[in-house]
Each structure stands twice: as structure tokens, then as C-alpha cells.
Motif scaffolding. Structure first.
Motif, PDB file in Angstrom:
ATOM      1  N   VAL A 110       0.817  -1.211   0.000  1.00 26.62           N
ATOM      2  CA  VAL A 110       0.000   0.000   0.000  1.00 26.62           C
ATOM      3  C   VAL A 110       0.854   1.265   0.000  1.00 26.62           C
ATOM      4  N   MET A 111       1.830   1.334   0.907  1.00 24.10           N
ATOM      5  CA  MET A 111       2.619   2.554   1.038  1.00 24.10           C
ATOM      6  C   MET A 111       3.385   2.880  -0.247  1.00 24.10           C
ATOM      7  N   GLY A 112       4.118   1.903  -0.767  1.00 22.52           N
ATOM      8  CA  GLY A 112       4.921   2.142  -1.965  1.00 22.52           C
ATOM      9  C   GLY A 112       4.071   2.556  -3.158  1.00 22.52           C
ATOM     10  N   THR A 113       2.910   1.866  -3.317  1.00 23.55           N
ATOM     11  CA  THR A 113       2.034   2.172  -4.442  1.00 23.55           C
ATOM     12  C   THR A 113       1.444   3.571  -4.303  1.00 23.55           C
ATOM     13  N   SER A 114       1.055   3.932  -3.086  1.00 28.41           N
ATOM     14  CA  SER A 114       0.471   5.259  -2.915  1.00 28.41           C
ATOM     15  C   SER A 114       1.534   6.347  -3.110  1.00 28.41           C
ATOM     16  N   PHE A 115       2.764   6.080  -2.692  1.00 32.12           N
ATOM     17  CA  PHE A 115       3.852   7.046  -2.920  1.00 32.12           C
ATOM     18  C   PHE A 115       4.044   7.303  -4.414  1.00 32.12           C
ATOM     19  N   LEU A 116       4.017   6.215  -5.201  1.00 33.50           N
ATOM     20  CA  LEU A 116       4.230   6.367  -6.645  1.00 33.50           C
ATOM     21  C   LEU A 116       3.091   7.170  -7.274  1.00 33.50           C
ATOM     22  N   GLN A 117       1.855   6.839  -6.880  1.00 35.30           N
ATOM     23  CA  GLN A 117       0.681   7.558  -7.392  1.00 35.30           C
ATOM     24  C   GLN A 117       0.771   9.046  -7.015  1.00 35.30           C
ATOM     25  N   ILE A 118       1.127   9.328  -5.746  1.00 38.98           N
ATOM     26  CA  ILE A 118       1.191  10.714  -5.269  1.00 38.98           C
ATOM     27  C   ILE A 118       2.307  11.469  -5.983  1.00 38.98           C
ATOM     28  N   LEU A 119       3.442  10.802  -6.165  1.00 40.48           N
ATOM     29  CA  LEU A 119       4.565  11.436  -6.873  1.00 40.48           C
ATOM     30  C   LEU A 119       4.115  11.909  -8.249  1.00 40.48           C
ATOM     31  N   CYS A 120       3.449  11.018  -9.002  1.00 37.31           N
ATOM     32  CA  CYS A 120       3.067  11.354 -10.372  1.00 37.31           C
ATOM     33  C   CYS A 120       1.972  12.414 -10.396  1.00 37.31           C
ATOM     34  N   VAL A 121       0.988  12.280  -9.512  1.00 37.18           N
ATOM     35  CA  VAL A 121      -0.125  13.234  -9.525  1.00 37.18           C
ATOM     36  C   VAL A 121       0.333  14.638  -9.104  1.00 37.18           C
ATOM     37  N   THR A 122       1.172  14.719  -8.067  1.00 36.84           N
ATOM     38  CA  THR A 122       1.606  16.056  -7.636  1.00 36.84           C
ATOM     39  C   THR A 122       2.570  16.673  -8.649  1.00 36.84           C
ATOM     40  N   ALA A 123       3.357  15.834  -9.335  1.00 37.63           N
ATOM     41  CA  ALA A 123       4.227  16.366 -10.388  1.00 37.63           C
ATOM     42  C   ALA A 123       3.373  16.953 -11.500  1.00 37.63           C
ATOM     43  N   ALA A 124       2.315  16.215 -11.890  1.00 38.38           N
ATOM     44  CA  ALA A 124       1.410  16.716 -12.936  1.00 38.38           C
ATOM     45  C   ALA A 124       0.707  17.986 -12.463  1.00 38.38           C
ATOM     46  N   THR A 125       0.272  18.007 -11.189  1.00 45.54           N
ATOM     47  CA  THR A 125      -0.403  19.193 -10.647  1.00 45.54           C
ATOM     48  C   THR A 125       0.514  20.408 -10.705  1.00 45.54           C
ATOM     49  N   THR A 126       1.773  20.218 -10.309  1.00 50.12           N
ATOM     50  CA  THR A 126       2.722  21.325 -10.324  1.00 50.12           C
ATOM     51  C   THR A 126       2.847  21.911 -11.731  1.00 50.12           C
ATOM     52  N   VAL A 127       3.032  21.038 -12.718  1.00 51.55           N
ATOM     53  CA  VAL A 127       3.210  21.515 -14.097  1.00 51.55           C
ATOM     54  C   VAL A 127       1.944  22.224 -14.579  1.00 51.55           C
ATOM     55  N   LEU A 128       0.780  21.615 -14.312  1.00 51.41           N
ATOM     56  CA  LEU A 128      -0.468  22.209 -14.805  1.00 51.41           C
ATOM     57  C   LEU A 128      -0.774  23.542 -14.110  1.00 51.41           C
ATOM     58  N   GLN A 129      -0.541  23.617 -12.794  1.00 50.67           N
ATOM     59  CA  GLN A 129      -0.781  24.887 -12.077  1.00 50.67           C
ATOM     60  C   GLN A 129       0.157  25.957 -12.612  1.00 50.67           C
ATOM     61  N   ALA A 130       1.412  25.586 -12.847  1.00 53.12           N
ATOM     62  CA  ALA A 130       2.381  26.559 -13.363  1.00 53.12           C
ATOM     63  C   ALA A 130       1.947  27.041 -14.738  1.00 53.12           C
TER      64      ALA A 130
END
Lengths: 254, 306
Positions: B215-235
Motif C-alpha cells: 500500500v505505502m509504496g504504491t500510494s507514494f508512486l501515485q502521489i509522486l506522479c499526480v503532484t508532479a502533474a499538478t505542479t506543471v499544470l498549475q504553473a
């Protein structure tokens, strides 16, 4: 428009200008915002020159100097909150266009003692007379209410200031004004205006432009973020991932 | 020393920002959460505009989850198939969320939605955690462990179509639950600047019934990708990511997290969850007060196009 007024005024009254001449200058014509910028102090200084034959005359009337520094105009969305079901929510919005985003006025005495409201209004001198060019409402009372809200917000942020004793006379004719420019002052072209009043009438006026700009890293980051927004976002992500990766590398060894 | 933030257009004391990043990093290391739900409100309390706080926090979470992904990658406790499905939903959610945020900002309601969203989210999650950890603590004290949940309880989720095999998680379930879960977390990431780990982790355990180890590793990977995408899109669409602010927060955060992990290993799970629940409820209460108490000035000014 005010610059035009001043120009017309100067053209129409050469006699008065000759009798009491105003000379003024700025400590700097460019203010630069850098990474350790906490605001800076602009000094407006000047002198009132007068020909010998008018000296007696000047003893009788009351002389006043007013210094106004205006920032670039901005479009402002002013919102009013209302309590709905116990919670404060923005529910009315009026857009004011053409208000300066920065405004500083210093004078030798309180403004209402220097000149009548009509004169102050014409030159937009004083926080009561800084007006937007346009408001997105036809109700003048409401526009005024929202304008006052802008003045309050700007005064809190030290972006609007009225200093009724801010003009410092160093001698009979030499004066100086310290104008604080905080870090939050917007970029753009400013004007410093100096007015010489005598018995409530503008005798001479002068206007000098100055620029506030970001330089160095800040300027580059700001234009990067706005001109190449996607690449800027990607760069931020790469920085974040690199720092995250580096931390796990460093702390595993430690 | 004061430092000028080019996007937030304000001066901040860099030590305070570093300290905030460090404190949130410490807590996130200790509790194993991203900490976005603490960082965004903290930045808003400090005076950073809420839209800059939301967007910049996303990049902070990218950094902290990067370290988490690396650790779990090495232990092979990441379910890539599950992360892929979650991510597909997450990217859809983020795109819609960033667009929604733009609309809210133009309507002048972004501040309210961010605050109200936090009150609801923190209140619910904090309340549930408080309840659960107290039950666990009471059970531990009386010596009777809580009855374990049935491991393979079939619920409505298992009746959905389009089933897929997730080898690492030893699951054969429909793609819809993870897709929807990812979507919700994506929207939350864009609108509130949270990674969504505190929703994702319990949902993966209790709804999807994934083994806790992955659970932890999978959620970390999902969060990494989603927040990276959020950062780019917000910028790209809102110009609200402040790279200077992000850099200082991340530096504080990654160091704080390392100390947090060490401190966390000395406390018991239930105690940790109880502390976290109290913290979450306190932040929620502070935001609720901000919504209810009469503001000093009922007018607010937003300068356009600066």
C-alpha cells in the motif's frame, strides 16, 4: 490625464512659474527589487526659487509643498463578504480600473488645510481623492464604498500612505521627503509629482517618472514563469525530484 | 534574512519558511503522510496567497514522495499495475481540478473553497482516526486485541465489471474502484494542494483490500506522479508555482522527514495515530474559526494581471 493637466497649467501660467520657481529631483530614477529586497526609501528633494522682487510678497501668503508618488494603475477586483448560514462568503464583486496600485502623498500641513476639496479632487491629491477611471457599477455610492475598501486594504499593506507632515524643510526654500517603497510595491512606471501651493492655489508643479523593476534572478524567474510556463513547471518538478532523491542518498549513508 | 518570492510577490523570512518545511517534513516522516494538508494551511496563515500555497505545496509533496518511492522500489513493494490505473484516474482528476481551480479563482471563491474543503476533510479524517486509535488504545490496555477484520470479505466492489489482475497485490478486481479513487485524489491535489495519501492509504486497505505491505509504496508512486502533474499544470495555467518558495520548503522538508522517521519508530502505531488525529483536528478547527469569525474587513482586494 493628470500629466496633461500639469503641462497645460504650466503653459498657461508662465508668470506665476517665473515668480516662484520649483526645482525638484529624485534620489534614484530606478528602484530594483532583488532577492533580499525588503523595501527601499526614495528621496524626493527640491527647492523653491524666487526672484528678489517677490520676496516680500511671499511673506504674506502661506506656502505649502505637496509631494505625490503614484504607482502604475491596476485592475482591481474588490469583493465583499457576507454571512451566509454562519459562514463568511464573498458575494458581491466590483471591478475598479485605473486606480494606482501604489500611492504616497506627503505635505507640509494636513491636506484639507492646504487647498479646497475641489482642487485636491482635480489633481487627485489625498487618499480621499484617489479615484478609479472606471467602476463596474452605475451606483456611485456603491463605487465609493468599494473604492474606500481598496484604500483601507492598500493602507494596511503600506502601499497607500498619507503623511500630513511628511515634507521636511531643511531651510527656507530647501525641502526633502522620504518615500518608503515596500517590497510588495508593484513593478512598473511611477511618477513623482511636486506641487507648490500658495493660499490654496497651485503655483507650480513638476512631474518626474521613475521605474520599479525586478532585476537579477527574480526577474528571470518571473519572466520564465510567465513566458515559458510549461517548462517552468517541469523545471520545478525536476528540482523537487532531484532534492528528494538526493536526500534519500545522503541520509542512507549517514 | 528576508527573501523576495518572485511569484507570491512578497518578502518572507527564509528561516521561517525553512522551519515550516522542516516541521511538516518531520511530521510527515513520523506519521508516514505527505503533509500537504498541514503545509497549505500553514502557508496561508503566514500570509502566502492561497492559490500560491496550494500550487507550491504540490511540488513539496513531489519531493517528499520521491524519497518514499525510492525506498519502496528497492524493497519491491510497489504495485505498478495498480499505480498505473490509479494514475490514469489521477491525471484526469488533476486536469479537471486545475481547470476548476481557475474558474473558482476568477469567481473569487478559491479561498473559501480551499478553507471549507479543508475543514470538511480534516474534520472527517481526524474524527475517524481519533475514534479508531482510541478504540485500539483501549483494547491494548484491557488486553483484548480487536477482532481482526475478515481478510476476504466480498462487498459490492467485487461485483463491478472490467476486472483486471493485480499480481503484486494478489487481487482480481474491476478497474473502476482504483480509477475513481485516483480521480478523486487528483481533484483534491489540484484544488487543495494535498497529495491525498491520507485518503488513498485507508481506501486501498479497507475498500480495495490490498495487502498492507504494498500500500505505502504504491500510494507514494501515485502521489509522486499526480503532484508532479499538478505542479506543471498549475504553473502552466495559473502561474501560481513559486520555485523559490518550493526550493526552501523542500530543503527543510527532506531533512525534517529523516528525523521524523527516526522519532516515529520509537512510538507505537496507535499512539502515533492518536497524535496525528489531534493535530489534524486542530488545523481543521483553526480553519473553521477563520470562516465563522467576523473578518476585520469584510472587503478584499485582488489585483488582476500583476
Amino acid at each position: 490625464m493628470r500629466a496633461a493637466l500639469i503641462a497645460i497649467f504650466l503653459a498657461l501660467m508662465p508668470a506665476a512659474a517665473a515668480a516662484e520657481n520649483l526645482v525638484s529631483g529624485l534620489s534614484q530614477d530606478q528602484i530594483q527589487i532583488t532577492s533580499n529586497y525588503t523595501g527601499s526609501d526614495l528621496v524626493v528633494f527640491g527647492a523653491i526659487e524666487q526672484s528678489a522682487d517677490t520676496e516680500e510678497d511671499s511673506e504674506t501668503g502661506h506656502r505649502d509643498v505637496v509631494v505625490v508618488v503614484r504607482g502604475p494603475t491596476a485592475k482591481m477586483d474588490v469583493r465583499r463578504k457576507q454571512r451566509i448560514a454562519g459562514i463568511w462568503i464573498n458575494n458581491r464583486e466590483i471591478t475598479l480600473t485605473g486606480m494606482p496600485a501604489y500611492y504616497y502623498v506627503a505635505s507640509t500641513r494636513p491636506l484639507d488645510k492646504i487647498a479646497p476639496a475641489q482642487t485636491l479632487g482635480r489633481y487627485q491629491i489625498g487618499l480621499d481623492y484617489v479615484k478609479p477611471e472606471r467602476a463596474s457599477t452605475h451606483n456611485p455610492a456603491r463605487a465609493e464604498q468599494f473604492r474606500q475598501a481598496v484604500v483601507r486594504e492598500r493602507v494596511r499593506g503600506h502601499l497607500f500612505t498619507e503623511a500630513p507632515a511628511g515634507v521636511e524643510f531643511l531651510s527656507y526654500s530647501l525641502f526633502r521627503v522620504h518615500v518608503p517603497v515596500p517590497a510588495s510595491a508593484p513593478r512598473g512606471q511611477y511618477t513623482a509629482e511636486v506641487y507648490l501651493f500658495k493660499d490654496g492655489v497651485v503655483m507650480a508643479a513638476q512631474s518626474t517618472p521613475l521605474f520599479v523593476d525586478q532585476i537579477g534572478l527574480e526577474r528571470r524567474l518571473f519572466s520564465f514563469a510567465h513566458n515559458d510556463a510549461f517548462a517552468y513547471g517541469v523545471a520545478t518538478v525536476i528540482m523537487a525530484m532531484l532534492l528528494g532523491w538526493l536526500s534519500s542518498l545522503i541520509f542512507r549513508r549517514a | 534574512m528576508e527573501i523576495y518570492l518572485p511569484i507570491a510577490e512578497m518578502s518572507v523570512h527564509w528561516l521561517i519558511i525553512l522551519g515550516m518545511g522542516g516541521a511538516v517534513g518531520f511530521l510527515s516522516g513520523m506519521f508516514g503522510v505527505g503533509g500537504g494538508f498541514l503545509l497549505t494551511p500553514l502557508l496561508i496563515f503566514y500570509g502566502i496567497p492561497s492559490e500560491v500555497a496550494v500550487a507550491t505545496t504540490a511540488s513539496h509533496i513531489t519531493a517528499s514522495s520521491m524519497a518514499g518511492v525510492i525506498a519502496h522500489w528497492k524493497r519491491r513493494t510497489v504495485d505498478f499495475a495498480m499505480a498505473g490505473v490509479l494514475l490514469a484516474g489521477g491525471l484526469m482528476g488533476t486536469s479537471i481540478g486545475v481547470y476548476l481551480f481557475k474558474l473558482l479563482r476568477e469567481a473569487g471563491q478559491s479561498e473559501f473553497v480551499v478553507s471549507a474543503g479543508y475543514v470538511i476533510l480534516l474534520g472527517t479524517v481526524g474524527g475517524l482516526m481519533l475514534n479508531e486509535s482510541q478504540q485500539a488504545l483501549r483494547a491494548a490496555r484491557s488486553g483484548n486485541p480487536l477482532p481482526a477484520r475478515p481478510a476476504r470479505h466480498h462487498n459490492w466492489i467485487h461485483g463491478l465489471p472490467l476486472k483486471m489482475r493485480f499480481r503484486q497485490s494478489r487481487l482480481y478486481i474491476s478497474v473502476f474502484p482504483p480509477l475513481v479513487l485516483g480521480f478523486i485524489v487528483g481533484i483534491l491535489s489540484a484544488i487543495m494542494g494535498v497529495g491525498g495519501g491520507f485518503i488513498l492509504v485507508p481506501a486501498m486497505i479497507y475498500l480495495l483490500r490490498m495487502p498492507t505491505s504494498v500500500v505505502m509504496g504504491t500510494s507514494f508512486l501515485q502521489i509522486l506522479c499526480v503532484t508532479a502533474a499538478t505542479t506543471v499544470l498549475q504553473a502552466a495555467s495559473n502561474y501560481t508555482v513559486d520555485i523559490m518558495l518550493a526550493g526552501i520548503l523542500i530543503l527543510g522538508g527532506v531533512v525534517g522527514a529523516q528525523f521524523g522517521v527516526r522519532a516515529g519508530s520509537r512510538l507505537r502505531g496507535e499512539q502515533l495515530r492518536l497524535l496525528l488525529a489531534i493535530l489534524v483536528l486542530a488545523v481543521g478547527a483553526r480553519l473553521l474559526i477563520g470562516l465563522v469569525v467576523t473578518p476585520a474587513d469584510i472587503f478584499s482586494v485582488a489585483v488582476e494581471g500583476q
